[in-house]
Design a protein around this motif. Structure first.
Motif, mmCIF file in Angstrom:
data_model
loop_
_atom_site.group_PDB
_atom_site.id
_atom_site.type_symbol
_atom_site.label_atom_id
_atom_site.label_comp_id
_atom_site.label_asym_id
_atom_site.label_seq_id
_atom_site.Cartn_x
_atom_site.Cartn_y
_atom_site.Cartn_z
ATOM 1 N N MET A 38 67.635 29.595 50.150
ATOM 2 C CA MET A 38 67.023 30.394 49.099
ATOM 3 C C MET A 38 66.382 31.662 49.671
ATOM 4 O O MET A 38 66.487 32.744 49.097
ATOM 5 C CB MET A 38 65.983 29.547 48.363
ATOM 6 N N ARG A 39 65.714 31.505 50.805
ATOM 7 C CA ARG A 39 65.074 32.675 51.413
ATOM 8 C C ARG A 39 66.112 33.712 51.825
ATOM 9 O O ARG A 39 65.925 34.915 51.620
ATOM 10 C CB ARG A 39 64.238 32.248 52.616
ATOM 11 N N LEU A 40 67.237 33.263 52.390
ATOM 12 C CA LEU A 40 68.288 34.193 52.777
ATOM 13 C C LEU A 40 68.902 34.882 51.560
ATOM 14 O O LEU A 40 69.241 36.072 51.617
ATOM 15 C CB LEU A 40 69.364 33.457 53.576
ATOM 16 N N ALA A 41 69.065 34.149 50.457
ATOM 17 C CA ALA A 41 69.595 34.763 49.235
ATOM 18 C C ALA A 41 68.628 35.814 48.697
ATOM 19 O O ALA A 41 69.042 36.900 48.260
ATOM 20 C CB ALA A 41 69.846 33.683 48.185
ATOM 21 N N ILE A 42 67.319 35.514 48.743
ATOM 22 C CA ILE A 42 66.325 36.492 48.298
ATOM 23 C C ILE A 42 66.313 37.702 49.225
ATOM 24 O O ILE A 42 66.183 38.851 48.779
ATOM 25 C CB ILE A 42 64.936 35.826 48.231
ATOM 26 N N VAL A 43 66.474 37.467 50.522
ATOM 27 C CA VAL A 43 66.537 38.578 51.482
ATOM 28 C C VAL A 43 67.708 39.496 51.159
ATOM 29 O O VAL A 43 67.573 40.730 51.156
ATOM 30 C CB VAL A 43 66.645 38.035 52.924
ATOM 31 N N ALA A 44 68.875 38.924 50.883
ATOM 32 C CA ALA A 44 70.054 39.743 50.578
ATOM 33 C C ALA A 44 69.834 40.588 49.327
ATOM 34 O O ALA A 44 70.156 41.791 49.300
ATOM 35 C CB ALA A 44 71.275 38.840 50.401
ATOM 36 N N ALA A 104 67.364 18.324 54.240
ATOM 37 C CA ALA A 104 68.037 19.003 53.131
ATOM 38 C C ALA A 104 67.086 19.934 52.401
ATOM 39 O O ALA A 104 67.459 21.036 51.981
ATOM 40 C CB ALA A 104 68.622 17.971 52.169
ATOM 41 N N GLN A 105 65.817 19.496 52.252
ATOM 42 C CA GLN A 105 64.841 20.350 51.582
ATOM 43 C C GLN A 105 64.566 21.615 52.395
ATOM 44 O O GLN A 105 64.476 22.712 51.844
ATOM 45 C CB GLN A 105 63.535 19.582 51.367
ATOM 46 N N VAL A 106 64.451 21.453 53.713
ATOM 47 C CA VAL A 106 64.239 22.624 54.575
ATOM 48 C C VAL A 106 65.438 23.561 54.512
ATOM 49 O O VAL A 106 65.297 24.783 54.425
ATOM 50 C CB VAL A 106 63.954 22.171 56.017
ATOM 51 N N ASP A 107 66.652 22.989 54.546
ATOM 52 C CA ASP A 107 67.852 23.810 54.455
ATOM 53 C C ASP A 107 67.909 24.545 53.127
ATOM 54 O O ASP A 107 68.321 25.709 53.068
ATOM 55 C CB ASP A 107 69.097 22.935 54.619
ATOM 56 N N ARG A 108 67.497 23.877 52.059
ATOM 57 C CA ARG A 108 67.494 24.533 50.746
ATOM 58 C C ARG A 108 66.531 25.705 50.728
ATOM 59 O O ARG A 108 66.845 26.778 50.207
ATOM 60 C CB ARG A 108 67.111 23.512 49.672
ATOM 61 N N CYS A 114 53.755 30.622 53.423
ATOM 62 C CA CYS A 114 54.269 31.532 52.395
ATOM 63 C C CYS A 114 54.149 32.982 52.850
ATOM 64 O O CYS A 114 55.056 33.794 52.640
ATOM 65 C CB CYS A 114 53.514 31.311 51.082
ATOM 66 N N MET A 115 53.024 33.321 53.485
ATOM 67 C CA MET A 115 52.880 34.686 53.995
ATOM 68 C C MET A 115 53.931 34.980 55.061
ATOM 69 O O MET A 115 54.501 36.078 55.090
ATOM 70 C CB MET A 115 51.483 34.898 54.566
ATOM 71 N N ALA A 116 54.204 33.993 55.938
ATOM 72 C CA ALA A 116 55.231 34.200 56.961
ATOM 73 C C ALA A 116 56.590 34.448 56.327
ATOM 74 O O ALA A 116 57.345 35.341 56.757
ATOM 75 C CB ALA A 116 55.284 32.985 57.889
ATOM 76 N N ALA A 117 56.935 33.690 55.277
ATOM 77 C CA ALA A 117 58.221 33.891 54.604
ATOM 78 C C ALA A 117 58.265 35.255 53.914
ATOM 79 O O ALA A 117 59.289 35.954 53.952
ATOM 80 C CB ALA A 117 58.451 32.780 53.584
ATOM 81 N N THR A 118 57.161 35.652 53.281
ATOM 82 C CA THR A 118 57.113 36.950 52.616
ATOM 83 C C THR A 118 57.261 38.083 53.616
ATOM 84 O O THR A 118 57.962 39.077 53.363
ATOM 85 C CB THR A 118 55.792 37.091 51.850
ATOM 86 N N SER A 122 60.135 41.017 53.874
ATOM 87 C CA SER A 122 59.808 42.438 54.003
ATOM 88 C C SER A 122 60.383 43.024 55.287
ATOM 89 O O SER A 122 60.820 44.178 55.311
ATOM 90 C CB SER A 122 58.291 42.623 53.979
ATOM 91 N N ARG A 123 60.384 42.238 56.346
ATOM 92 C CA ARG A 123 60.910 42.709 57.626
ATOM 93 C C ARG A 123 62.396 43.033 57.528
ATOM 94 O O ARG A 123 62.895 43.910 58.239
ATOM 95 C CB ARG A 123 60.666 41.632 58.678
ATOM 96 N N CYS A 124 63.107 42.337 56.672
ATOM 97 C CA CYS A 124 64.529 42.633 56.477
ATOM 98 C C CYS A 124 64.737 43.739 55.444
ATOM 99 O O CYS A 124 65.677 44.539 55.573
ATOM 100 C CB CYS A 124 65.269 41.373 56.028
#
Length: 476
Positions: free
Chosen positions: A67-73, A59-63, A205-209, A213-215
């Motif tokens: 969140m990352r997808l919402a920030i991407v949008a 559940a934590q990973v899904d959260r 964190c760098m991978a997520a950032t 940016s890639r999107c």
């Protein structure tokens, strides 16, 4: 194995093992304080405990992913708006400054007036960032990441809507000043949220950032490519306003607060001291060295004469050509997100930052002495090595985390540190260009290229030698 139910095994095979397993499960359930029978029903309790922990982790990973997808949008919508503004903002400035010059009967060159207005605008934005940056940084740690995102998007969107409704030079001036605070506030809030979710200064964190940016970069490229097709800047301002307001609605509906612990909002006259960032950077030897390095690294970015310089050299150069060059630069930035981590792993943080500084020097010389306009579209290729800010930013975050500095406090110190350079350097470069524009207009580019090489060969090794051993080991 965790979910096995021993009492339901076939009794014809190894019955002794079945009975022993049932007894062990019953004893385990008794030790946990559960009332169970001797038939092994305690296995369900143990299975539920372990399965619950597994479900919690999932559940934590899904959260985090949601969140990352919402920030991407949200970042993508904002990036489309920023891309649309690349050419339209300059066109609006030329339109407003030209109308004022015509009404006032001024015979001076429109290019000179635009450059002067742009420099004054940069000074006002610097003052606004000086006063507003520390407040936004404190607000980021006190109120949280979500309110800061909403504040940044709503302020930018409403300001652009005002310029679209009633365009004037005064309103445009105040709009640019406001956006100089609200846009970095939104970007810093999203980066801080990613740091909360994945760990500050970590490779994850760098991978997520980089994924964000890639999107966002293709969205920026899309906005830039279609922005030059609009003939009326007011329509572009209205479209950007609607995109940012839509992003704010999406953030409000999907993003949740990520701050681990809220701090207190600091209201102090010390925030008005242009040297208050020294109090933060003097907390450790490594933080001081990194502060000096990043300050000297960023001085050439205040060279804001490229639009005027290329128009002086090539009469055919205009907004459409600038938009094409910007698209190439954005494509290079997008491609760099695929191998930034690989370059950092192979070269290390210091070597990667040094390589980019050398590439920056080559890019400045290419912009200054390109014999044809077609070659100017290739100068962004030098920026494929965009590992320097990522490497130095990782070191700064890890050093600050080791000292217990919050992300908002570090962002406030960064905003305060930018004040004096951003106030003085545009005038330095503009004055040098005006003085040398007749005999050697490329003088600012030569100076900036030499500065990049000085940072790469002298300042970079000195700074990384002073970073604490813990931060260096994590970077390695």
């Amino acid at each position: 194995l965790v979910r096995a139910e021993p009492t339901r095994q076939t009794p014809t095979f190894h019955p002794g093992r079945r009975l022993a397993t049932a007894g062990q499960m019953a004893a385990g359930a008794a030790r946990l304080g559960d009332s169970c029978d001797a038939d092994g029903s305690g296995g369900g309790a143990a299975s539920g405990a372990i399965g619950g922990g597994t479900r919690g982790t999932v559940a934590q990973v899904d959260r985090r992913e949601r969140m990352r997808l919402a920030i991407v949008a949200a970042r993508c919508l904002n990036a489309v708006a920023m891309g649309l503004m690349v050419s339209s903002s300059t066109s609006m400035m030329y339109e407003l400054v030209g109308s004022v010059a015509t009404a006032g009967g001024s015979g001076s060159s429109v290019h000179a007036r635009v450059q002067k207005f742009s420099t004054n605008l940069g000074t006002a934005a610097t003052l606004a960032g000086f006063f507003g940056g520390p407040l936004v940084g404190g607000f980021l740690d006190a109120a949280g990441r979500l309110p800061t995102m909403l504040l940044g998007l709503l302020a930018s969107g409403l300001a652009r809507m005002g310029v679209a409704a009633r365009p004037s030079l005064t309103l445009y001036f105040f709009y640019r000043v406001l956006v100089s605070i609200s846009t970095p506030a939104f970007i810093n809030a999203t980066n801080a949220a990613l740091g909360d979710l994945y760990g500050r200064g970590t490779e994850e964190c760098m991978a997520a950032t980089l994924q964000v940016s890639r999107c966002a970069l293709p969205a920026l490229i899309f906005g830039t490519s279609i922005g030059s097709r609009f003939k009326r800047p007011r329509r572009v301002f209205l479209a950007c306003s609607l995109l940012q307001l839509a992003a704010a609605c999406g953030v409000l509906a999907t993003v949740r607060e990520t701050i681990p612990q809220r701090g207190q909002m600091k209201w102090s006259l010390e925030l008005l001291n242009p040297l208050s960032f020294l109090r933060v950077y003097r907390r450790s030897r490594g933080l001081t060295a990194l502060g000096i390095l990043v300050t000297l690294w960023e001085l050439p970015m205040y060279l804001g004469i490229d639009a005027v310089y290329q128009r002086q050299r090539f009469p055919s150069w205009g907004a459409a050509q600038e938009a094409r060059q910007m698209v190439v630069a954005q494509v290079c930035g997008f491609l760099s997100t695929f191998f930034t981590q690989r370059v950092l792993r192979r070269l290390g943080e210091q070597s990667a930052a040094t390589t980019q500084a050398r590439c920056d020097a080559a890019a400045q010389l290419a912009s200054a002495f390109a014999p044809r306009t077609e070659l100017l579209y290739l100068t962004p290729l030098f920026y494929l090595m965009q590992c320097g800010p990522a490497a130095i930013g990782q070191c700064l975050q890890r050093e600050a985390l080791a000292l217990g500095l919050g992300q908002g406090e570090l962002a406030a110190a960064e905003a305060n540190r930018h004040f004096l350079p951003s106030l003085m350097m545009p005038y330095v470069f503009t004055g040098l260009y005006v003085r040398c524009s007749e005999r050697f207009p490329a003088a600012p580019y030569v100076l900036v290229a030499a500065w990049h090489l000085l940072v790469a060969e002298a300042v970079m090794p000195w700074a990384f030698r002073r970073v604490s051993a813990e931060v260096s080991n994590k970077g390695a």
